[in-house]
Design a protein around this motif. Structure first.
Motif, short mmCIF file in Angstrom:
data_model
loop_
_atom_site.label_atom_id
_atom_site.label_comp_id
_atom_site.label_asym_id
_atom_site.label_seq_id
_atom_site.Cartn_x
_atom_site.Cartn_y
_atom_site.Cartn_z
N PRO A 1 30.13 -10.65 -14.37
CA PRO A 1 28.77 -11.11 -14.13
C PRO A 1 28.80 -12.54 -13.53
CG PRO A 1 28.98 -10.27 -16.35
CD PRO A 1 30.45 -10.43 -15.53
N ASP B 1 21.79 -10.15 -13.04
CA ASP B 1 22.70 -8.93 -12.87
C ASP B 1 23.55 -9.04 -11.39
OD1 ASP B 1 23.77 -6.58 -14.06
OD2 ASP B 1 22.31 -5.26 -12.79
N ASN C 1 20.62 -6.60 -7.72
CA ASN C 1 19.81 -5.46 -7.86
C ASN C 1 19.28 -5.09 -6.44
OD1 ASN C 1 19.20 -5.85 -10.66
ND2 ASN C 1 17.86 -7.62 -10.58
#
Length: 302
Positions: free
Chosen positions: A115, A120, A171
């Motif tokens: 991460p 994200d 994303n």
């Protein structure tokens, strides 16, 4: 005398057929990439994306050349991957048959997902290692195999093979690169045959047309891959998802002058994809395209 001549002719045809299939099946498999690898199951082409989502994922598929010729190429594949915290583990199985030649590849995968922030964004690294075997399907031969070369072909031991990949995902954005067939990449001088993948790169971006409900989304994708002995291949595709990804349509144009198009359906955790790919320019005289079907199930953590 006639019997000896017939046996000689049979053996000659078997060996010549083996050489032809070694070339034609490889070019079929490498030029005609599995459509599932672009959107439905990216782990097929990049080991770093094993365990991309949490939970256990099972995917399988089958593709067959649309041809009335006996022994036309077919491919079966299956993947199993799971993620626990930052570690992804996977199993990638691939089986190809063309005429008398059967090729089987099984690799295990370790992936690490790092991460980068709370949005994200992630970096992914993956390595696959396993075995690759080539066999002659003697049970499909009409007649007796008397030539020692055919017997020795099946006595060859499996060879070590694997893949390495990296990726960046957010994303919306997905950037990735992979080196498949590590055995060829590291020891090029010992593998002078053509038709094996040398690299794979891709970039895609998701666009939501309804940010509130996420009812319709677009994901254009471009990949650039190398096939030894051929021009590099560019794949330009688009995945359109409807009803929050419950139904999707996919189309991919390949610079080999072929096109793939199909539809997918998702019912809860079960997904289905059907695709038709037209024949490439290099193989159009021998093939009128192929049909692919893929199925997947996501065992989500509760």
């Amino acid at each position: 005398m006639n019997s000896r001549k017939e046996n000689y002719t049979l053996c000659k045809n078997v060996i010549m057929g083996m050489l032809f299939l070694l070339c034609s099946s490889s070019s079929y498999a490498q030029l005609n990439a599995l459509t599932a690898q672009f959107f439905q199951n990216q782990y097929i082409s990049n080991p770093s994306l094993a365990g991309l989502e949490s939970g256990l994922r099972l995917n399988a598929g089958y593709t067959k050349q649309w041809s009335s010729i006996p022994g036309s190429p077919s491919i079966q594949f299956a993947t199993l991957d799971n993620r626990s915290n930052r570690v992804g583990l996977g199993l990638n199985m691939y089986s190809e048959k063309a005429g008398l030649l059967k090729r089987t590849r099984v690799v295990a995968t370790y992936a690490y997902h790092l991460p980068l922030n709370e949005k994200d964004d992630q970096l992914h690294f993956g390595l696959s290692l396993g075995s690759l075997t080539d066999r002659l399907s003697t049970e499909d031969i009409n007649g007796e195999i008397l030539d020692i070369s055919a017997q020795r072909f099946n006595e060859r031991s499996a060879v070590l093979d694997g893949d390495f990949g990296i990726a960046y995902t957010s994303n919306k954005l997905n950037i990735q690169g992979a080196i498949p067939n590590i055995k060829y990449f590291l020891r090029k001088e010992q593998y002078n045959t053509a038709n094996w993948n040398t690299f794979f790169t891709a970039i895609s971006y998701k666009i939501s047309l309804d940010s509130m409900k996420n009812a319709i989304s677009l994901e254009p994708k471009i990949s650039y891959r190398g096939v030894r002995g051929y021009d590099d291949v560019i794949d330009a595709g688009l995945n359109v998802a409807f009803a929050s990804n419950k139904f999707n349509a996919v189309a991919v144009y390949h610079s080999t002058q072929s096109i793939s198009f199909g539809v997918g359906l998702k019912v809860k955790d079960l997904s289905l994809l059907t695709v038709y790919t037209s024949g490439t320019s290099a193989l159009r005289g021998y093939s009128n395209g192929n049909f692919e079907i893929g199925i997947g199930y996501h065992f989500k953590k509760k």
